[in-house]
Design an enzyme around this catalytic site. Structure first.
Site, mmCIF file in Angstrom:
data_model
loop_
_atom_site.group_PDB
_atom_site.id
_atom_site.type_symbol
_atom_site.label_atom_id
_atom_site.label_comp_id
_atom_site.label_asym_id
_atom_site.label_seq_id
_atom_site.Cartn_x
_atom_site.Cartn_y
_atom_site.Cartn_z
ATOM 1 C CD GLN A 89 43.778 75.663 41.124
ATOM 2 O OE1 GLN A 89 42.771 75.312 40.612
ATOM 3 N NE2 GLN A 89 45.013 74.998 40.472
ATOM 4 C CG ASP A 120 42.069 64.413 36.811
ATOM 5 O OD1 ASP A 120 43.001 64.028 37.725
ATOM 6 O OD2 ASP A 120 40.871 64.811 37.165
ATOM 7 C CB SER A 121 39.804 69.791 33.862
ATOM 8 O OG SER A 121 38.327 69.438 33.534
HETATM 9 N N1 SAM Z 1 39.244 65.021 39.857
HETATM 10 C C1 SAM Z 1 39.224 66.568 40.189
HETATM 11 C C2 SAM Z 1 37.898 66.805 39.722
HETATM 12 O O1 SAM Z 1 37.232 66.215 38.972
HETATM 13 O O2 SAM Z 1 37.535 67.886 40.130
HETATM 14 C C3 SAM Z 1 40.201 67.058 39.428
HETATM 15 C C4 SAM Z 1 41.611 67.005 39.997
HETATM 16 S S1 SAM Z 1 42.789 67.729 39.523
HETATM 17 C C5 SAM Z 1 43.651 68.212 40.665
HETATM 18 C C6 SAM Z 1 42.356 69.356 38.434
HETATM 19 C C7 SAM Z 1 43.650 70.224 38.122
HETATM 20 O O3 SAM Z 1 43.394 70.720 36.699
HETATM 21 C C8 SAM Z 1 43.993 71.293 39.072
HETATM 22 O O4 SAM Z 1 45.111 70.830 39.554
HETATM 23 C C9 SAM Z 1 44.141 72.309 38.067
HETATM 24 O O5 SAM Z 1 45.111 73.085 38.556
HETATM 25 C C10 SAM Z 1 44.370 71.589 36.657
HETATM 26 N N2 SAM Z 1 43.796 72.621 35.629
HETATM 27 C C11 SAM Z 1 42.959 73.460 35.603
HETATM 28 N N3 SAM Z 1 42.734 74.203 34.372
HETATM 29 C C12 SAM Z 1 43.826 73.542 33.691
HETATM 30 C C13 SAM Z 1 44.422 74.085 32.425
HETATM 31 N N4 SAM Z 1 44.038 74.935 31.594
HETATM 32 N N5 SAM Z 1 45.608 73.433 31.973
HETATM 33 C C14 SAM Z 1 45.974 72.528 32.714
HETATM 34 N N6 SAM Z 1 45.511 72.210 33.996
HETATM 35 C C15 SAM Z 1 44.617 72.747 34.502
#
Ligand code: SAM
Length: 285
Positions: free
Chosen positions: A36, A160-161
Site C-alpha cells: 500500500q 485492527d485492519s
Molecule cells: N484503525 C485503522 C482503521 O480502522 O482503518 C487501522 C489501522 S492499522 C494501521 C491497519 C493495518 O492492517 C495496516 O497496517 C495494514 O497493513 C494491516 N493489514 C491489512 N491486511 C492485513 C492482513 N491480511 N494481515 C495483517 N495485517 C494486515
C-alpha cells in the site's frame, strides 16, 4: 497521484458522495510498500496523521478514542485474559492501550513491516513503548496465514485492519473468524473494527453474519472517530461465554482501576451497545 506539498489539501473519501479533506502543513513521509501507499503528514488540527492508500488510519489527536474502544470492551468481556492476539494494528496504538491490562503475552501480526517502522519513527506517541514491552511479539505476516497455521492458544483477539479491500479483505471472512474461534477456545473473545454505520452498513452486516456461526454472542457497539469519514464508527465483538453488553459494572470498575482513560468509561460501557433509532437496524441484521 504525486506527493502533495505543504499548503495543499488531501482527501479521504467516505461514501460515494462525500469526503474529509486535510491541509498538509508538512509531508513527512510518502512511499509505496509491497502492499500500500504509506503517508505521514503534519496537520494543524490533528497533529501527525498516518494515511494508507488515501484513508486516514490514525492521528495523534484522536487515536485514543478508537484504541480505547477496540481494546477495553473486548478485554473486559473475557473473564481472565492472559494471551492477546492482534491482527493488523501496525501503528501500535491498540497494542499500547491493550498492554495497560495485566496480560501475560501479546502477539501482533502485521502484514506490512513498513507501517510499523514509519509509525515508530515519525509518530512515536502512538505506539509509545508497546513494541519494546517484554510481553510483545511482533510478527510481519499475513494475519489469515498465521491463524490458519498456528498451534498456539489465545484468550482475546483484536482485528485492527484497514477497510475490507486489498490485503484486509480476508480479515472479514467467516473462514478467518472460524480460525480465530479455534485458537481461542471455549472462553474466546474477538473484536474487530466494523466500519461506518452511515455508509458501510453492508460491512457491519457482513461482519455480524460471518461471526455469528462461530460465537455465541455477537454485539455491535458505537463510537466516534473525528477523522474517519462520517465520524460515527462501529466495532463488533464476538464472545463465547459472556454477553459484552451485560457485564457486571462492579467487576468492570475493579478491572479498570488504575487504567485512566479519556473516552471509555465503565458507566458508559453498556450504553455503547445502544444505537439511536435511525441506526437500530444496524444491530438487528
Ligand atoms: N484503525 C485503522 C482503521 O480502522 O482503518 C487501522 C489501522 S492499522 C494501521 C491497519 C493495518 O492492517 C495496516 O497496517 C495494514 O497493513 C494491516 N493489514 C491489512 N491486511 C492485513 C492482513 N491480511 N494481515 C495483517 N495485517 C494486515
Amino acid at each position: 497521484m504525486g506527493t502533495p506539498s505543504a499548503g495543499e489539501w488531501i482527501t479521504d473519501p467516505g461514501g460515494e458522495g462525500f469526503a474529509h479533506t486535510y491541509r498538509v502543513e508538512a509531508m513527512l513521509h510518502d512511499s509505496r510498500s509491497a502492499f500500500q501507499r504509506i503517508q505521514v503528514i503534519e496537520n494543524k488540527d490533528f497533529g501527525r496523521m498516518l494515511i494508507l492508500d488515501d484513508a486516514v488510519q490514525t492521528t495523534e489527536r484522536d487515536e485514543f478514542i478508537y484504541h480505547e474502544l477496540l481494546s477495553h470492551v473486548p478485554i473486559l468481556s473475557h473473564p481472565s485474559p492472559g494471551r492477546l492476539l492482534i491482527i493488523g494494528g501496525g501503528d501500535g496504538g491498540l497494542l499500547r492501550e491493550a498492554l495497560r491490562h495485566p496480560l501475560t503475552h501479546a502477539t501482533i501480526v502485521e502484514i506490512d513491516g513498513d507501517v510499523v517502522e514509519v509509525t515508530r519513527r515519525l509518530i512515536p506517541s502512538i505506539p509509545g513503548k508497546a513494541f519494546d514491552d517484554p510481553r510483545t511479539r511482533l510478527l510481519v505476516d499475513d494475519g489469515i496465514r498465521f491463524v490458519r497455521e498456528t498451534s498456539e492458544a489465545f484468550d482475546v483477539a483484536l482485528v485492527d485492519s484497514t477497510d475490507p479491500k486489498g490485503p484486509s479483505l480476508v480479515l472479514f471472512t467467516t473462514e478467518f473468524y472460524g480460525y480465530l474461534a479455534r485458537v481461542m477456545g471455549s472462553q474466546g473473545v474477538l473484536a474487530v473494527q466494523s466500519g461506518s454505520p452511515i455508509y458501510q452498513q453492508d460491512v457491519i452486516a457482513l461482519v455480524r453474519g460471518n461471526m455469528a456461526p462461530h460465537f455465541r454472542f455477537v454485539r455491535t457497539y458505537l463510537g466516534m472517530v473525528p477523522t474517519y469519514p462520517g465520524v460515527l464508527w462501529t466495532f463488533t465483538v464476538g464472545s463465547q461465554t459472556r454477553d459484552p453488553a451485560a457485564l457486571d459494572e462492579s467487576e468492570l470498575s475493579r478491572r479498570m482501576a488504575g487504567i485512566a482513560t479519556r473516552y471509555y468509561t465503565v458507566p458508559a460501557h453498556r450504553h455503547l451497545f445502544t444505537f439511536p433509532p435511525f441506526l437500530s437496524e444496524v444491530t438487528t441484521g
